[in-house]
Design a protein around this motif. Structure first.
Motif, short mmCIF file in Angstrom:
data_model
loop_
_atom_site.label_atom_id
_atom_site.label_comp_id
_atom_site.label_asym_id
_atom_site.label_seq_id
_atom_site.Cartn_x
_atom_site.Cartn_y
_atom_site.Cartn_z
N PRO A 168 0.91 -1.08 0.09
CA PRO A 168 -0.03 -0.10 -0.05
C PRO A 168 0.86 1.17 0.00
O PRO A 168 1.72 1.43 0.87
CB PRO A 168 -0.72 -0.43 1.18
N GLY A 169 0.52 2.32 -0.99
CA GLY A 169 1.21 3.44 -1.02
C GLY A 169 2.45 3.42 -1.95
O GLY A 169 2.83 4.53 -2.44
N GLN A 170 3.13 2.10 -2.23
CA GLN A 170 4.19 2.14 -3.25
C GLN A 170 3.69 3.00 -4.64
O GLN A 170 4.35 3.72 -5.05
CB GLN A 170 4.45 0.83 -3.56
N LEU A 171 2.66 2.44 -5.08
CA LEU A 171 2.29 2.85 -6.42
C LEU A 171 2.09 4.39 -6.38
O LEU A 171 2.43 5.11 -7.54
CB LEU A 171 1.23 2.15 -7.20
N ASP A 172 1.46 4.84 -5.47
CA ASP A 172 1.18 6.16 -5.19
C ASP A 172 2.49 7.06 -5.17
O ASP A 172 2.54 8.47 -5.71
CB ASP A 172 0.36 6.56 -3.83
N LEU B 58 3.95 10.03 -7.63
CA LEU B 58 4.11 11.33 -7.03
C LEU B 58 5.58 11.57 -7.40
O LEU B 58 6.13 12.80 -7.08
CB LEU B 58 3.79 11.42 -5.59
N GLY B 59 6.25 10.77 -7.78
CA GLY B 59 7.83 10.92 -7.67
C GLY B 59 8.45 10.85 -6.66
O GLY B 59 9.72 11.52 -6.15
N TRP B 60 8.01 10.45 -5.35
CA TRP B 60 8.26 10.21 -4.07
C TRP B 60 9.09 8.88 -3.60
O TRP B 60 8.51 8.13 -2.84
CB TRP B 60 7.21 10.59 -3.08
N ASN C 195 6.89 7.56 4.41
CA ASN C 195 6.88 8.61 5.39
C ASN C 195 6.30 10.03 4.85
O ASN C 195 5.31 10.82 5.35
CB ASN C 195 7.94 9.00 6.06
N ARG C 196 6.75 10.48 3.67
CA ARG C 196 6.40 11.37 2.87
C ARG C 196 5.02 11.36 2.70
O ARG C 196 4.31 12.25 2.63
CB ARG C 196 7.31 11.96 1.89
N LEU C 197 4.76 10.45 2.10
CA LEU C 197 3.41 9.92 1.60
C LEU C 197 2.28 10.36 2.53
O LEU C 197 1.36 10.90 2.54
CB LEU C 197 3.17 8.59 0.89
N ALA D 29 -6.81 6.73 -3.59
CA ALA D 29 -5.41 6.96 -4.11
C ALA D 29 -4.81 8.45 -3.17
O ALA D 29 -5.87 9.06 -2.85
CB ALA D 29 -5.23 7.10 -5.47
N TRP D 30 -3.57 8.25 -2.90
CA TRP D 30 -3.13 9.48 -2.47
C TRP D 30 -2.60 10.40 -3.31
O TRP D 30 -2.38 9.95 -4.27
CB TRP D 30 -1.63 8.99 -1.61
N VAL D 31 -3.06 11.63 -3.32
CA VAL D 31 -2.63 12.70 -4.26
C VAL D 31 -1.84 14.06 -3.54
O VAL D 31 -1.92 14.05 -2.41
CB VAL D 31 -4.02 13.10 -4.84
#
Length: 112
Positions: free
Chosen positions: A73-77, A81-83, A93-95, A107-109
């Motif tokens: 979870p969060g990896q593709l987001d 985002l280029g993070w 952590n940044r996400l 999704a995280w935006v």
């Protein structure tokens, strides 16, 4: 360990490679994570309302049934985002501190 690490057989791997089954509840890609009314079920599953771990969600709502995608979870987001800390290593952590969860898109935006 970095993304250029090798296992005992000398095979190179990424920290968060695609996995055909959830590492906790073992459901296959496309299947909803296991849910248990008593203990919450799968540790990997996310609340579809908040985007955070379903097991720690104590809000009064239905968290929905998160589906295993094959990716953490969060990896593709993070990749979108280029993070990334390095290839194969998302900056989760940044996400979770800088992005906003969009429940309509699941999704995280980037925040506006």
């Amino acid at each position: 360990m970095n993304d250029n690490s090798e296992n005992a057989q000398g095979k190179q791997f990424r920290l968060l490679d695609f996995q055909s089954n959830c590492p906790d509840c073992t459901v296959a890609v496309g299947e909803p994570h296991e849910y248990d009314e008593y203990d919450g079920g799968c540790d990997v599953a996310r609340c579809l309302v908040t985007g955070l771990q379903r097991l720690i969600c104590d809000l009064d709502h239905d968290c929905g049934r998160d589906v295993w995608t094959g990716w953490w979870p969060g990896q593709l987001d993070c990749e979108q985002l280029g993070w990334m800390i390095s290839p194969g290593l998302p900056d989760l952590n940044r996400l979770y501190t800088q992005a906003t969860w969009d429940p309509a898109r699941c999704a995280w935006v980037k925040p506006r």
